[in-house]
Design an enzyme around this catalytic site. Sequence first.
Site, mmCIF file in Angstrom:
data_model
loop_
_atom_site.group_PDB
_atom_site.id
_atom_site.type_symbol
_atom_site.label_atom_id
_atom_site.label_comp_id
_atom_site.label_asym_id
_atom_site.label_seq_id
_atom_site.Cartn_x
_atom_site.Cartn_y
_atom_site.Cartn_z
ATOM 1 N N LYS A 44 0.867 -1.191 0.000
ATOM 2 C CA LYS A 44 0.000 0.000 0.000
ATOM 3 C C LYS A 44 0.899 1.236 0.000
ATOM 4 O O LYS A 44 1.940 1.267 0.677
ATOM 5 C CB LYS A 44 -0.869 0.001 1.263
ATOM 6 C CG LYS A 44 -1.569 1.323 1.540
ATOM 7 C CD LYS A 44 -2.604 1.669 0.474
ATOM 8 C CE LYS A 44 -3.226 3.042 0.730
ATOM 9 N NZ LYS A 44 -4.134 3.460 -0.389
ATOM 10 N N CYS A 129 -2.343 9.835 -6.433
ATOM 11 C CA CYS A 129 -3.404 9.606 -5.456
ATOM 12 C C CYS A 129 -4.434 10.722 -5.590
ATOM 13 O O CYS A 129 -4.096 11.906 -5.458
ATOM 14 C CB CYS A 129 -2.875 9.584 -4.027
ATOM 15 S SG CYS A 129 -4.210 9.326 -2.836
HETATM 16 O O1 IRO Z 1 -7.350 6.831 -1.448
HETATM 17 C C1 IRO Z 1 -6.281 6.160 -1.575
HETATM 18 O O2 IRO Z 1 -5.594 5.748 -0.626
HETATM 19 C C2 IRO Z 1 -5.888 5.902 -2.992
HETATM 20 N N1 IRO Z 1 -6.891 5.520 -3.833
HETATM 21 C C3 IRO Z 1 -6.668 5.347 -5.186
HETATM 22 O O3 IRO Z 1 -7.583 4.985 -5.949
HETATM 23 N N2 IRO Z 1 -5.428 5.539 -5.676
HETATM 24 C C4 IRO Z 1 -4.384 5.907 -4.889
HETATM 25 O O4 IRO Z 1 -3.246 6.060 -5.395
HETATM 26 C C5 IRO Z 1 -4.622 6.083 -3.484
HETATM 27 I I1 IRO Z 1 -3.043 6.599 -2.255
#
Ligand code: IRO
Length: 310
Positions: A44, A129
């Site tokens: 993650k 993100c």
């Molecule tokens: O909301 C998130 O943690 C997230 N959700 C996404 O769909 N892509 C991303 O790169 C991330 I960092």
Amino acid sequence: IDLSVTWLGQTMPGCLYNASGVWCREEDELEALHASAAAAVITKSATLKPRDGNPEPRYCRTPLGSINSMGLPNRGFDYYLDYARRYRYGSGKPLFLSLSGLSLDDNCAMLRRLAEEGLPAVPEVNLSCPNVPGKPQLGYDFAATAEALEAFDAAYSGLYGVKLPPYFDPAHFAAMAEILNRHPRLAFVTCINSIGNGLVVDIDSEAVVIKPKDGLGGLGGDYVLPTALANVREFFRLLPGKDVVGCGGVKSGREAFMHILAGARAVQVGTCLYHEGPGAFSRIAGELAMLMRVKGYRSLDAFRGRLRTL
Ligand SMILES: O=C(O)c1[nH]c(=O)[nH]c(=O)c1I
């Protein structure tokens, strides 16, 4: 039928692994991925310090895929670095560390820390993100992206990759390619992250389905497949000598085949993995192998990047 992939100076036993963010926040999830038919593991996206992320509900499955506004919940860089210290690299399954610092300094601090460790883990820096309120997606700011990549090169002396947002205009593909091609140690791009800031409406409740950002969230699943394939094919053409990892809309051997035909070196699975679990990898790999057998392909090299135009 050979599904192995040779890149980054190593050969992994297959071509499928998880999209960062899915089934990879906790060590037990990462271990389940490693024990599955996944050919690699990615963590993650990490920030320097642990984060709770956005208020729930922040994920919702839909008939055509998913919407999420997780908000970067993660155990913090040290947790994933510790996992990387203990990871069994001898399995032949590469470990990727996704980094998504809240500032350029944070990203460089994490890259420098990783470089000091001298581990085989490969960083995938997240430029896309869409769900941290107040933080625009770096990948949509070309000047900021150019500056960041210069700093990454200075902070990290090994091979690294970046996770890109989807682009929707040939001028943007060209502008990004011109920037990315300045960086020889930028070995791969992963296309695509979720399509940011979609809105899913529930007509029974007459409400949105996730709490953060008044319901705006990143789309995954069937919604994003054509956009993902376009980004893979365009960057495959525009980034000679670099690898493109396909991500978006993969739920069977068919979509995996499409991504590789478009040029993908390897293929990530997100929404489908979220719901099916790590068993998805053996199913999808089996379907891909069957498709290849029917078509007479014995390896991925036989058709990678051979998408025909008319
Ligand atoms: O909301 C998130 O943690 C997230 N959700 C996404 O769909 N892509 C991303 O790169 C991330 I960092």
